[in-house]
Design an enzyme around this catalytic site. Structure first.
Site, short mmCIF file in Angstrom:
data_model
loop_
_atom_site.label_atom_id
_atom_site.label_comp_id
_atom_site.label_asym_id
_atom_site.label_seq_id
_atom_site.Cartn_x
_atom_site.Cartn_y
_atom_site.Cartn_z
N GLU A 5 0.84 -1.20 0.00
CA GLU A 5 0.00 0.00 0.00
C GLU A 5 0.87 1.25 0.00
O GLU A 5 0.60 2.24 -0.68
CB GLU A 5 -0.92 0.01 1.23
CG GLU A 5 -1.96 1.13 1.24
CD GLU A 5 -1.54 2.40 1.95
OE1 GLU A 5 -2.31 3.36 1.97
OE2 GLU A 5 -0.41 2.46 2.49
N SER A 55 -28.02 24.67 -15.48
CA SER A 55 -29.40 24.16 -15.52
C SER A 55 -29.53 22.69 -15.92
O SER A 55 -30.36 21.98 -15.35
CB SER A 55 -30.27 25.08 -16.39
OG SER A 55 -29.85 24.99 -17.74
N HIS A 105 -15.03 7.67 -11.40
CA HIS A 105 -16.18 8.07 -10.59
C HIS A 105 -16.44 9.55 -10.81
O HIS A 105 -15.52 10.36 -10.72
CB HIS A 105 -15.90 7.79 -9.12
CG HIS A 105 -17.14 7.60 -8.29
ND1 HIS A 105 -18.08 8.60 -8.12
CD2 HIS A 105 -17.61 6.54 -7.60
CE1 HIS A 105 -19.07 8.14 -7.34
NE2 HIS A 105 -18.80 6.88 -7.03
ZN LIG Z 1 -1.32 2.91 5.91
#
Ligand SMILES: [Zn+2]
Length: 740
Positions: A392, A626, A684
């Site tokens: 990570e 709009s 996203h």
């Molecule tokens: Zn971490």
């Protein structure tokens, strides 16, 4: 507040009755069963055991690719198996640079050679362990540069605007920036955009050191030698293995060359301590730094450039290493093809007792307790998938590569991804998909804060009401409108699940009372953790209870607890925010251009100092929101009618499978195929990490960043894109609302 407090008393007094028919997504009978399951789940959680696992897993430095990291993977695998889970290691091959040469020296006007070393401390036994990665920024470029030094404050775009007014250009220079105010990778990226040839990042004692409190090991704050390691991969382009964007980094994956990877910084970057930064900063001449740039070192801060020159030489081993994710499953009894996915990483920069082992140990404790439930005859309705991620720290490698490998199956089956990372003492932090806001609130109401014995929800609301800046804001919280899920940017393993695959996502962690300067240093240790982060591991149990309840309720819910009215409210507030922001920019630009035309800025500046008046800005046109406003109306109607259908189905005995699938696959409808401008990996349309903030979220990012960058044509085009997404989403919800 009063109302909440009364609710809490009632809950405590009638725990077996009052709550039984009220779990969101459960019928009265299944709710009763669920609460009884949760009581058994709680009974098996042990703070001592969490502490033991923190100690074991943080004993040795265990960065990605190290032998100790592999040993931890094997240890975690064995644990899952001993708890009765079906577990395996899934291995990827990823690029991971480690330092070969690190030199930083001042060559003029005096010489100073930086130590680039954190000393071991006798109090903290693991700080002397072999195998520590030296202090460095992963994915810095190789480089050997000598140039004048310029102090650039936090190294943000606005800091360079300030420098321009002072007549200072960093082209061909080396910059020194403070840690803070943005994700670290933004600093070299912006420096590079402005033509700098090297970047040094240091921790100033004002933000992270003696100005904040006593320093380690007497206190928790950064001592003069502490250094924050960390990745400077340009994660806002795409995270994960730089050589395999969008696909899993399996052995035989088709890889880019390093020069083809668009998320790699091109200049050398090095993090240093305030001990090493002080001589460099003290030697700087040029103008005195603006008041809000100055730190807490004992001299006057100057900006440079001038007589101060530094030599920065960095070279790295650009190795391919194994990235080992440990994946454990328990098959669902009724809906095996609906998955509740839970994850936390286990790799660290060094020992990582807090980041990430505290979260990992809580997650393992959940797995132990769930294993125990299964041994005693309980089965989850849906399949549970627990993931201990590797890699990570360098850039969300393990989670991203796993997600990219299994994306088709995950988009079909994953009901939710629930993340955590480091954990500490204090208040609940919860972020994620806003359709689950009510659900998470109920979970938080049902978990007890270990210090005050009220619910973690009450404690959080008390803190929010006390700290709210206006009486209006305070009253809103007192009226029960205080609870909000945070929107997620980046910085942990949820990123690919939410922003690339469009899976419903939550992220949990406790903190706020866990002082510290240990982050990514050799002092993130068991000693530090037990003295300053979560003594007694009480919040370790609290995190297990919070994430564990979320897992169990999502796994067993009769109808999944989505309420899109909350999502509507949240997105609508973003739309209003953007409309106000555009209007504000219009007014500010008009005023600034007027003052420039009148020469007021120059007349107001000190003639004895260099002042370069900025160029007038292009006028801000009216944007037409709009299409998006109309789409939001359609969204509101669809969310309201789905809420009624959801409630009706709750009291019907009909099969809910079809509705459930429509509910959990809803988040994917918020993706666009092409993704965000200039970074298509991020698909996203509602949440993304900021292009110039890094971890910090930008909501409605396509529109917001175009406005911030004054790209009006793109802003208007992104309003249309977002309106299309919202219209599509409204149609999808209407279809779900027609489920019989
Ligand atoms: Zn971490």
């Amino acid at each position: 507040m009063k109302k909440l407090f009364l609710f809490f008393i009632a809950f405590n007094a009638m725990i077996a009755n009052a709550q039984t028919d009220s779990l969101i997504g459960f019928t009265a009978t299944s709710s009763k069963n669920e609460i009884s399951t949760e009581q058994k789940f709680d009974a098996n959680l042990s703070a001592e055991n969490i502490g033991r696992n923190i100690k074991t897993l943080s004993l040795k430095p265990h960065n990605l690719g190290s032998a100790a990291d592999k040993e931890n993977a094997e240890y975690i695998l064995k644990l899952y198996k001993s708890f009765g889970w079906d577990a395996k290691i899934e291995t990827f091959k990823v690029l991971f640079p480690t330092p070969k040469t690190r030199v930083l020296e001042m060559t003029e006007p005096t010489s100073y050679k930086a130590l680039l070393k954190e000393p071991a401390l006798k109090e903290d036994s693991t700080s002397a362990e072999d195998g520590q990665l030296p202090t460095y920024n992963a994915f810095s470029a190789d480089g050997d540069v000598t140039a004048e030094l310029v102090f650039v404050n936090y190294g943000l775009p606005s800091d360079y605007e300030q420098l321009a007014k002072m007549g200072i250009d960093v082209k061909g220079k080396i910059v020194i920036a403070k840690y803070g105010r943005s994700w670290r990778g933004i600093k070299p990226k912006v420096a590079q955009e402005h033509g700098a040839i090297g970047c040094i990042i240091y921790s100033d004692p004002k933000d992270d050191g003696y100005y904040q409190g006593d320093v380690y090991p007497e206190g928790a704050f950064k001592n003069e030698y502490g250094v924050q390691r960390g990745s400077v991969m340009d994660m806002v382009i795409y995270p994960g293995d730089p050589l395999t964007p969008g696909i899993g980094a399996t052995e035989d994956a088709k890889r880019l060359t390093q020069s083809e990877a668009t998320n790699l910084i091109k200049i050398p970057v090095l993090p240093i301590s305030y001990h090493d930064a002080a001589p460099l900063l003290q030697a700087l001449d040029g103008p005195v730094a603006p008041a809000d740039w100055r730190g807490a070192l004992p001299f006057t801060y100057h900006v440079g450039p001038g007589k101060t020159k530094v030599h920065l030489q960095l070279a790295f081993n650009w190795n391919m290493v194994e990235c080992n994710d440990v994946i454990a499953t328990i098959k669902g009894s009724q809906l095996p093809d609906e998955w509740v996915v839970r994850g936390n990483h286990y790799d660290a920069w060094v020992n990582g007792a807090a980041d990430p082992i505290s979260g990992q140990a809580s997650m393992l404790e959940e797995a132990k307790s769930i294993g125990n439930l299964v041994k005693n005859g309980w089965q989850p309705k849906r399949t549970l998938v627990y993931c201990s991620w590797d890699g990570e720290e360098p850039g969300l490698l393990g989670s991203t590569e796993w997600l990219e490998t299994h994306i088709a199956e995950l988009q079909q089956k994953a009901v939710i991804y629930i993340n955590s990372d480091g954990n500490g003492r204090g208040f609940l932090g919860a972020g994620g998909s806003h359709a689950l806001e009510n659900f998470v609130q109920q979970v938080a109401e049902d978990v007890t804060d270990p210090q005050t014995k009220t619910s973690v929800y009450n404690r959080l609301m008390a803190s929010e009401v006390v700290n709210a800046s206006t009486n209006k804001a305070k009253q809103e919280i007192l009226d029960g409108h205080g609870w909000k899920l945070d929107a997620l940017g980046s910085g942990s393993d949820f990123s690919s699940f939410l922003q690339h695959a469009g899976l419903t996502t939550l992220d949990f962690g406790y903190g706020g009372e866990d002082d510290g300067g240990e982050y990514h240093s050799i002092y993130d240790s068991y000693y530090d953790f037990t003295h300053f982060k979560d003594p007694g591991f009480k919040y370790g149990v609290t995190l297990s209870q919070t994430a564990g309840r979320t897992v169990l309720r999502m796994a067993d819910a009769d109808i999944l607890p989505f309420d899109f009215r909350n999502l509507y409210k949240t997105i609508n507030s973003y739309v209003k925010e953007l409309m106000e922001m555009a209007q504000q920019m219009k007014e500010n630009t008009e005023m600034e251009n007027k003052l420039l035309a009148q020469n007021d800025y120059t007349l107001a500046a000190d003639p004895a100092k260099t002042f370069v008046a900025p160029k007038p800005k292009d006028e801000v046109p009216y944007l037409d929101f709009s299409p998006l406003q109309n789409a939001m109306d359609a969204f509101k109607k669809a969310a309201d009618s789905l809420a009624i259908v959801w409630k009706n189905q709750m009291s019907s005995s009909a099969n809910h499978d079809q509705l459930n699938e429509l509910l959990y696959r809803s988040e994917q409808q918020l993706l666009t195929q092409t993704g965000l401008p200039r970074r298509g990996w991020y698909r996203h349309n509602i949440y993304a990490p900021g292009f110039y903030t890094g971890y910090g979220v930008k909501t409605l990012p396509g529109i917001r960043e175009a406005i911030e960058q004054r790209n009006w044509a793109e802003a208007q085009q992104q309003i249309i894109v977002t309106a299309d997404v919202v219209n599509h989403f409204a149609t999808y919800l209407s279809q779900a609302a027609s489920t019989k």
